[in-house]
Each structure stands twice: as structure tokens, then as C-alpha cells.
Write a protein that holds these residues in place. Structure first.
Motif, short mmCIF file in Angstrom:
data_model
loop_
_atom_site.label_atom_id
_atom_site.label_comp_id
_atom_site.label_asym_id
_atom_site.label_seq_id
_atom_site.Cartn_x
_atom_site.Cartn_y
_atom_site.Cartn_z
N MET A 338 2.68 -8.24 -0.72
CA MET A 338 1.86 -8.14 0.49
C MET A 338 0.70 -7.19 0.20
O MET A 338 0.66 -6.51 -0.83
CB MET A 338 2.68 -7.63 1.66
CG MET A 338 3.23 -6.23 1.46
SD MET A 338 4.32 -5.69 2.81
CE MET A 338 5.77 -6.70 2.52
N ILE A 339 -0.23 -7.12 1.13
CA ILE A 339 -1.32 -6.14 1.07
C ILE A 339 -1.40 -5.48 2.44
O ILE A 339 -1.59 -6.16 3.46
CB ILE A 339 -2.66 -6.79 0.71
CG1 ILE A 339 -2.59 -7.41 -0.68
CG2 ILE A 339 -3.79 -5.76 0.76
CD1 ILE A 339 -3.85 -8.18 -1.07
N ARG A 340 -1.25 -4.16 2.47
CA ARG A 340 -1.31 -3.42 3.73
C ARG A 340 -2.21 -2.21 3.56
O ARG A 340 -2.86 -2.02 2.54
CB ARG A 340 0.10 -2.98 4.15
CG ARG A 340 1.05 -4.13 4.41
CD ARG A 340 2.30 -3.73 5.15
NE ARG A 340 3.10 -2.71 4.50
CZ ARG A 340 4.41 -2.54 4.70
NH1 ARG A 340 5.05 -3.35 5.52
NH2 ARG A 340 5.07 -1.59 4.09
N ASN A 341 -2.23 -1.38 4.58
CA ASN A 341 -2.95 -0.11 4.56
C ASN A 341 -4.43 -0.32 4.23
O ASN A 341 -5.11 -1.06 4.92
CB ASN A 341 -2.26 0.86 3.61
CG ASN A 341 -0.82 1.13 4.02
OD1 ASN A 341 0.09 0.47 3.51
ND2 ASN A 341 -0.59 2.04 4.94
N GLY A 342 -4.93 0.27 3.16
CA GLY A 342 -6.36 0.20 2.87
C GLY A 342 -6.80 -1.05 2.14
O GLY A 342 -7.97 -1.15 1.75
N GLY A 343 -5.90 -2.01 1.92
CA GLY A 343 -6.27 -3.23 1.24
C GLY A 343 -6.23 -3.08 -0.28
O GLY A 343 -5.75 -2.07 -0.81
N HIS A 344 -6.72 -4.09 -0.96
CA HIS A 344 -6.65 -4.13 -2.42
C HIS A 344 -8.03 -4.43 -3.01
O HIS A 344 -8.68 -5.42 -2.63
CB HIS A 344 -5.66 -5.21 -2.87
CG HIS A 344 -5.65 -5.45 -4.35
ND1 HIS A 344 -5.17 -4.53 -5.24
CD2 HIS A 344 -6.09 -6.52 -5.08
CE1 HIS A 344 -5.29 -5.01 -6.48
NE2 HIS A 344 -5.85 -6.21 -6.41
N ASP A 345 -8.47 -3.57 -3.91
CA ASP A 345 -9.72 -3.78 -4.64
C ASP A 345 -9.38 -4.33 -6.02
O ASP A 345 -8.89 -3.60 -6.88
CB ASP A 345 -10.48 -2.46 -4.76
CG ASP A 345 -11.81 -2.62 -5.51
OD1 ASP A 345 -12.09 -3.74 -5.99
OD2 ASP A 345 -12.55 -1.62 -5.62
N PRO A 346 -9.64 -5.62 -6.28
CA PRO A 346 -9.25 -6.21 -7.57
C PRO A 346 -10.04 -5.66 -8.75
O PRO A 346 -9.65 -5.86 -9.90
CB PRO A 346 -9.54 -7.70 -7.36
CG PRO A 346 -10.57 -7.74 -6.28
CD PRO A 346 -10.28 -6.59 -5.38
#
Length: 537
Positions: A338-346
Motif C-alpha cells: 500500500m501507499i499511505r502517509n506522505g506518498g511514494h516518490d519513485p
């Protein structure tokens, strides 16, 4: 007779003599797999936990509840989480927002009247405030979405003031720093009293965040994949004599317990949400998955380093020999993505604050070697944890294995046993049921089986019961499966069609426990724990 009376008086009145009761330290990891510790088969460097095992005991059949908050409730109250509203019962609610009954006290409430001070460092995930539950000091890690900031955490139930420059902050280290500070303060100001310290690391729970130097040690370690890792760990487990079982088969159709398809897309072509054979993955997928496992390993490695610092502080205080220390995990390794909180920078460095990565089912299966399934399931992969017990003053048979089936509900009875503390009657004694767990003290002395009626599980529709060497288990919406735990903890040979009467008997017992817990909750649901209310501090 006069002399005996005098000794009895001194024991009851002297803080110095009372301090001869052992100190208690319970260290809980978050989402660590059964074989992540080296002395349980892993390749991750965990020399400090290994040393505790060499000087103590390793339990091979210790269980949690398959999820973080019910395990913490069961551990700290001594009751099944369903009994105290902290995991759901059909049509009766309960769970992560459930409120304990007034009689469902936590460990410090039993110890405080006998001179113990209690400290908490790390994750909480129990209803109510920490100090209201009897702890004298607390560092509560509420921020579980970013290991590199103190924002959102609390000290003694008060939000921390985060400095403008947080360079150098890492949650796992900060948790150990607080624990060590509590121990130093105890030595300075309360040395005559025993202590209980609950240290709950959030490592290696997602997001996979680790220090760059820790990641570097494992960067290319897992490029051979989860198939090879499982085989290597299982071979080591056999060499160590840990288990009498086969290695479970990978289940390529079983992915994360909760679907977040948009997260899979956002994470890019390297992500995969099924434990397919490693040779079927693309090179990009292999590198991405191996990098995630490297970060997971780095998180476990760092946690072990910090545990080493805590142990060294106990040694410096002269208290290590008189401290009963436990290490366990709250559930198996997680297949969640999953992706939560501040998100994901690839584009950010994997493992850094800007990323949000999860281990996923492939390497989760490897971390749970040799078992099936993952966190949230009540197959062995979801509920099996190491239990390391270290207590030089109380354990003579060191470096040995203990094979008795046991559970986090057994920790409170064990603590009460070693401290010679009885549960006092009180205003709520008529409502409080008998503790379901058993003391493990007999197993400290010999490799004996602690007698009990059953061990019982229910979480998110996944259900199981174990009686002696027989386990009945079912995933949500699926039929019962029956396994002989004496030879098949891998849950590979389903005997339900060959032994229907045995399965029916276990199902009847599972249903009887469900009914018993439901009646208890119905009877006591009108009296929620007042401590859930906002603290007046």
C-alpha cells in the motif's frame, strides 16, 4: 517463630528486599518474520539477540494473534483480545478502536502495588493513554509512516516539540535512547525498586525506511530471490534442530490480504503482488524486490543493534542477571502492499523518507520460513514468532530449545509467577474472568509441555484452534483445514477429509470458545474503561 515473623515483616516492608524480585523487560518487534533472527534460521546479522538466546532459551512454538493491536492487548492484559474488545467478535464489534473493560488492566497495574516502576518506549496501539495505564514514563511512537521524524509522537502522553532540524533522527534509535534514559534515571533515583520496561519497536513494519549504511550491508544480498532464501533459511533451521516439518510450498495465488491496485500501479513495473517463482520475474522486478528485502533486513539489523545498547545498559547497571527479558514479534511478516502517509516518490533513494515501500508476499513468505501465509492470517506464517527468554538468575539450562506450544496470553501469568504476585480481589473481581494463559516457568526449567485446554484465534474472519498437536484452521470464507503440528507445521498435508471426527471435535471447541467470549463481552460491554477518556494531564 519470632525470627520467621521478623523475616516476613522485613520482606513485606523493605524496598531493598522487595527489589530482589526480578526486573522484567519485554521487547516487541513489529511485522518481523519467524526466521528473521539469525538464531531462528535467518541470514540477517542479529548478534545481540543471538547472544540472548545463547544465554537463555528459544521457544519454537510461541504464538501471537496475527495482527499488531490484538497481540498488544493480549500481551499486556493476559486475555484474548476478543475478551477485552480489542479484536472483533461477530455482531459485537471490537478491534483497533475497541475499549477495554475496567477489569482488563495492563501489566503495570499488577506490579505497581509491589514496588515496581514501569516504563514504555515505542509503539502503543492500545486504547487509552499510557500513563493512565500505570506506566511512570512513556515515549509513544504514534508516527508510523515516517521513521525519520519525531512529528506526531508523545512523551508522557504530551506531543513532542519537533526541532526545526531533525537531522540524525531515526525512530528505532530514538526508541532505544528513551529506554536507556529511563534505565539510567531508574538507577539514579529508584535503584531500590524493581522495574518493568515494555520496549515496542516499530521496526521492521512498513514503510521500509532504513539508514543508508545499514541498507548498504544487504544491497545485493537477495538477488538470488525468495526461493533461494527460503531454502537457505530452512536448511539452517534443520541444522539448528528448530523444527520437525517440511518446507511449505509457495502459494502464487495468495497476494496481499487487502487489495490496493492503484498502489501497485504507482509503485511501477518492479512491483509484483504475488509470490511467483523467482525465475519468472523480470530483471527489473528482481532488483526492486531484492532492494525491498535489503531494506527490511537493514531494519532488523538496526533493531538488533539498538537492543544491544539496551542490554549493555542493563549490564552496566548490574541488573542484567536479575532481569527476565523477552523478545518476540507481534505477527508474522507482512504481505501488504500500500501507499499511505506522505506518498511514494519513485525517484527518491529506496528506504528514504520520501519513499513508501512494503515487503510484499514474496519475501514475506521467505521471512516466515518454513510456514504458510502472512500477517493477518492465522496459518502458522501469520501467528508464529520467536520467543527468546533471557534470565541468568532464573534460568540454568541455557542455550536450549523449548517446544511447548505457548502464546502471548502466557506472558502475564509468567510474570506473576516469577514475581510471586497474586491477582488481588477488588471491586471488579466478580466480572473479571480467569486468565486464559498459563505460566511458562515450568518450561524455564525443563523442555516440558505446559498443559492447557486449547489455543484459539480469530482475526478478520480467519480462524483457528490448536489442541495438543492438532490444529484446525481456515482462511476467511474458506473451509476448515486440519493439520498435525507434531510433523507438519508447514500445513502441507490437510487431514480434514481423512479425520472428519477430529475436525468436528475441534470445530465444536472453537465454537464453544467463541460463544464463551461473546457472552463475556455482552455482559461487560456496558462498562467501558473510563481510562479511554481524554487524559486530564
Amino acid at each position: 517463630m519470632i525470627l520467621l515473623a521478623a523475616i516476613s515483616f522485613l520482606w513485606s516492608s523493605s524496598p531493598i528486599l522487595q527489589a530482589k524480585r526480578p526486573n522484567i523487560v519485554f521487547i516487541l518487534a513489529d511485522d518481523a518474520g519467524y526466521s528473521d533472527v539469525s538464531c531462528y534460521g535467518g541470514e540477517i546479522a542479529t548478534p545481540h539477540l543471538d547472544a540472548l538466546a545463547d544465554g537463555g532459551l528459544r521457544f519454537t512454538q510461541f504464538y501471537n494473534t496475527a495482527r499488531c493491536w490484538p497481540t498488544r492487548a493480549a500481551l499486556m492484559t493476559g486475555f484474548y483480545a476478543q475478551q477485552v474488545h480489542r479484536d472483533a467478535l461477530p455482531k459485537l464489534g471490537g478491534g483497533g478502536r475497541g475499549v477495554r473493560q475496567s477489569w482488563a488492566k495492563l501489566i503495570p497495574a499488577y506490579l505497581k502495588p509491589h514496588g515496581y516502576r514501569s516504563y514504555h518506549s515505542g509503539k502503543w496501539h492500545i486504547d487509552g493513554n499510557v500513563l493512565d495505564a500505570g506506566f511512570d514514563r512513556s515515549y509513544r511512537v504514534n508516527n508510523q509512516g515516517n521513521f525519520f521524524t519525531d512529528k506526531g509522537n508523545l512523551v508522557d502522553d504530551v506531543p513532542v516539540k519537533v526541532p526545526a532540524d531533525e537531522t540524525g533522527y531515526y525512530t528505532t534509535t530514538a526508541t532505544a535512547d528513551h529506554a536507556i534514559d529511563c534505565l539510567k534515571d531508574h538507577q539514579t533515583n529508584f535503584a531500590e525498586q524493581p522495574f518493568f520496561h515494555y520496549i515496542a519497536f516499530i521496526s521492521p513494519h512498513f514503510p521500509l525506511h532504513a539508514l543508508p549504511e545499514d541498507i548498504e550491508r544487504y544491497r545485493d544480498r537477495y538477488l538470488d530471490g525468495w526461493d533461494a532464501m527460503r531454502a537457505q533459511r530452512f536448511a539452517k533451521q534443520q541444522q539448528l534442530g528448530l523444527l520437525n516439518t517440511t518446507l511449505s510450498a509457495l502459494e502464487p495465488d495468495v497476494g496481499p490480504p487487502y487489495a490496493f491496485p492503484e498502489a501497485i500501479k504507482e509503485l511501477g513495473p518492479g512491483e509484483i503482488d504475488r509470490p511467483l517463482p523467482w525465475d519468472q520475474l523480470t530483471e527489473e522486478q528482481k532488483r526492486f524486490q531484492a532492494t525491498k528485502m535489503a531494506i527490511h533486513a537493514a531494519m532488523v539489523d538496526r533493531m538488533d543493534q539498538e537492543i544491544g545498547r539496551v542490554v549493555e545498559q542493563l549490564r552496566a547497571m548490574g541488573e542484567l542477571d536479575n532481569t527476565l527479558l523477552f523478545y518476540a514479534s507481534d505477527n508474522g511478516a507482512s504481505a501488504e502492499i500500500m501507499i499511505r502517509n506522505g506518498g511514494h516518490d519513485p525517484h527518491a533513494e529506496p528506504g528514504s523518507a520520501a519513499t513508501y515501500l512494503c515487503l510484499g508476499p514474496g519475501f514475506s513468505s521467505a521471512c516466515n520460513t518454513p510456514f504458510r501465509r502472512h500477517k493477518t492470517w492465522v496459518h502458522e506464517g501469520g501467528i508464529s514468532t520467536p520467543l527468546i527468554v533471557h534470565w541468568p538468575d532464573g534460568i540454568a539450562d541455557r542455550g536450549q530449545l523449548r517446544h511447548t506450544p505457548s502464546h502471548v496470553i502466557d506472558i502475564l501469568p509468567t510474570i506473576l509467577d516469577v514475581t510471586n504476585i497474586k491477582i488481588a480481589d477488588g471491586d471488579d473481581s466478580q466480572e473479571r474472568p480467569e486468565l486464559p494463559g498459563k505460566s511458562l516457568v515450568a518450561a524455564f526449567k525443563d523442555d516440558v509441555t505446559v498443559e492447557r485446554d486449547a489455543l484459539w484465534w480469530l482475526h478478520d474472519g480467519n480462524r483457528a484452534i490448536r489442541i495438543d498437536d492438532w490444529k484446525l484452521v481456515a482462511a476467511q470464507g474458506e473451509p476448515w483445514e486440519l493439520y498435525d503440528m507434531k510433523t507438519d507445521r508447514a500445513e502441507s498435508n490437510n487431514l480434514v477429509s481423512k479425520m472428519p471426527e477430529k475436525a468436528e471435535a475441534l470445530e465444536a471447541q472453537w465454537n464453544a470458545s467463541l460463544e464463551q467470549f461473546s457472552e463475556l463481552v455482552k455482559k461487560t460491554s456496558e462498562k467501558p474503561n473510563a481510562k479511554k477518556q481524554k487524559s486530564k494531564r
